[in-house]
Scaffold this motif. Structure first.
Motif, PDB file in Angstrom:
ATOM      1  N   TYR A 135      92.648  18.461 103.711  1.00 15.82           N
ATOM      2  CA  TYR A 135      92.769  18.867 105.112  1.00 15.82           C
ATOM      3  C   TYR A 135      94.133  19.471 105.411  1.00 15.82           C
ATOM      4  O   TYR A 135      94.247  20.335 106.292  1.00 15.82           O
ATOM      5  CB  TYR A 135      92.476  17.673 106.021  1.00 15.82           C
ATOM      6  N   PHE A 193      84.748  27.360 106.631  1.00 18.54           N
ATOM      7  CA  PHE A 193      85.383  26.627 105.537  1.00 18.54           C
ATOM      8  C   PHE A 193      84.369  26.477 104.402  1.00 18.54           C
ATOM      9  O   PHE A 193      83.376  25.765 104.535  1.00 18.54           O
ATOM     10  CB  PHE A 193      85.865  25.261 106.024  1.00 18.54           C
ATOM     11  N   HIS A 232      79.935  20.518 107.053  1.00 13.82           N
ATOM     12  CA  HIS A 232      81.051  21.292 107.585  1.00 13.82           C
ATOM     13  C   HIS A 232      81.003  22.739 107.117  1.00 13.82           C
ATOM     14  O   HIS A 232      81.418  23.663 107.835  1.00 13.82           O
ATOM     15  CB  HIS A 232      82.370  20.635 107.132  1.00 13.82           C
ATOM     16  N   PHE A 268      93.396  19.736 111.630  1.00 11.72           N
ATOM     17  CA  PHE A 268      92.802  18.561 110.998  1.00 11.72           C
ATOM     18  C   PHE A 268      93.800  17.406 111.009  1.00 11.72           C
ATOM     19  O   PHE A 268      94.965  17.576 110.662  1.00 11.72           O
ATOM     20  CB  PHE A 268      92.378  18.889 109.568  1.00 11.72           C
ATOM     21  N   ASP A 280      87.201  16.400 109.273  1.00 11.48           N
ATOM     22  CA  ASP A 280      86.362  17.492 109.760  1.00 11.48           C
ATOM     23  C   ASP A 280      85.527  17.046 110.969  1.00 11.48           C
ATOM     24  O   ASP A 280      85.238  17.838 111.862  1.00 11.48           O
ATOM     25  CB  ASP A 280      85.469  18.048 108.647  1.00 11.48           C
ATOM     26  N   TYR A 281      85.147  15.771 110.989  1.00 19.83           N
ATOM     27  CA  TYR A 281      84.406  15.222 112.135  1.00 19.83           C
ATOM     28  C   TYR A 281      85.295  15.201 113.369  1.00 19.83           C
ATOM     29  O   TYR A 281      84.891  15.654 114.454  1.00 19.83           O
ATOM     30  CB  TYR A 281      83.923  13.818 111.780  1.00 19.83           C
ATOM     31  N   THR A 336      85.831  18.770 114.632  1.00 17.51           N
ATOM     32  CA  THR A 336      84.675  19.316 115.339  1.00 17.51           C
ATOM     33  C   THR A 336      84.520  18.687 116.718  1.00 17.51           C
ATOM     34  O   THR A 336      84.223  19.379 117.703  1.00 17.51           O
ATOM     35  CB  THR A 336      83.407  19.107 114.495  1.00 17.51           C
TER      36      THR A 336
END
Length: 276
Positions: free
Chosen positions: A74, A100, A161, A176, A185-186, A189
């Motif tokens: 990240y 990505f 992702h 990130f 990534d969660y 988002t």
């Protein structure tokens, strides 16, 4: 071009470390596209397997690349995002969106960008686009893993992702969170969605997801990180988090012990289950 796609350009970010074969697979997928309206940004974490040497020889294929130690996946993505924001050294048109696609991941077929770019152009105010993913199962068979609605994001990532495309203008101040080694990534988002930008479900499979990643190797850690993220960003209490954790554990157990049953529900053409 008269459909507005000339205003749309995709930045494809590929993070790699000691995976030259995976990098070449991703590169081949990009080079096979029928539309080349993308810029490739490659962040290598100081590989010693020949990846860095390959990039030195073929770096002109990328709008930007680096090979230097970083603090992980990240961190490398953040470095690439900063490079995109700074502008490509080539001085060409700036990307409008970012995807990505890490080393080993591939686009679903050679017409993904051909189908994707007009949709991006039609929705200039949409901050997040997401579609289905193809996932490699035992024996190399590909199955469609349908995306869930982004409105169910509290249950976890609603698609891979690598099947998400973000409008760069929606990422101002968003990077990130390096506290989360598996689920950043969660959080990323959720932060985008938390800004209230529209999200749009794509009518196509975007990527072929390379199996065996870190989140699959340590799912318990991923669930713990997601619980922290839900508490911090969504305000979920321990009871709600515990319920979601139990559902995620059930899904993983089902996939490991009765894979055909999991596949029947999760890879169904219809969205009939919220198990992830």
């Amino acid at each position: 071009m008269t459909d507005g796609t000339e205003r749309v350009r995709l930045a494809v970010v590929t993070v790699v470390r000691d995976d030259r074969a995976g990098l070449l697979a991703t590169r081949a997928s990009l080079r096979a596209q029928t539309v080349a309206a993308y810029d490739w940004f490659v962040a290598d974490g100081g590989s010693v397997d020949g990846t860095a040497r390959w990039l030195t020889r073929h770096g002109k294929e990328a709008a930007w690349w680096r090979s230097s130690p970083d603090r992980g996946l990240y961190d490398a993505m953040n470095i690439a995002l900063d490079a995109i924001a700074a502008g490509a050294p080539s001085g060409g048109p700036s990307p409008s969106h970012v995807l990505f696609l890490n080393a080993g991941d591939r686009l679903a077929d050679e017409r993904v960008l051909e189908r994707l770019l007009p949709i991006l152009a039609e929705r200039p105010d949409t901050g997040l686009f997401y579609g289905d993913a193809l996932e490699e199962l035992t024996g190399g068979r590909l199955a469609v893993k349908r995306a869930r609605s982004h409105r169910r994001a509290l249950l976890g990532m609603f698609t891979h992702h690598q099947a998400m495309v973000y409008r760069l203008a929606s990422l101002s101040g968003i990077r990130f969170d390096l506290r989360h080694g598996l689920a950043a990534d969660y959080a990323f988002t959720l932060a985008v969605l938390g800004h209230g930008v529209p999200a749009h479900r794509l009518p196509l499979s975007v990527c072929i997801f390379a199996p065996g990643g870190r989140s699959q190797q340590d799912p318990a850690r991923g669930r713990r990180e997601q619980a922290i993220i839900r508490r911090e960003l969504l305000g979920l209490g321990w009871m709600s988090n515990a319920t979601i954790w139990a559902l995620q554990w059930l899904a993983l157990t089902l996939r490991q012990t009765i894979p055909w049953l999991y596949a029947k529900y999760r890879f169904s053409p219809n969205e009939r289950s919220f198990l992830s």
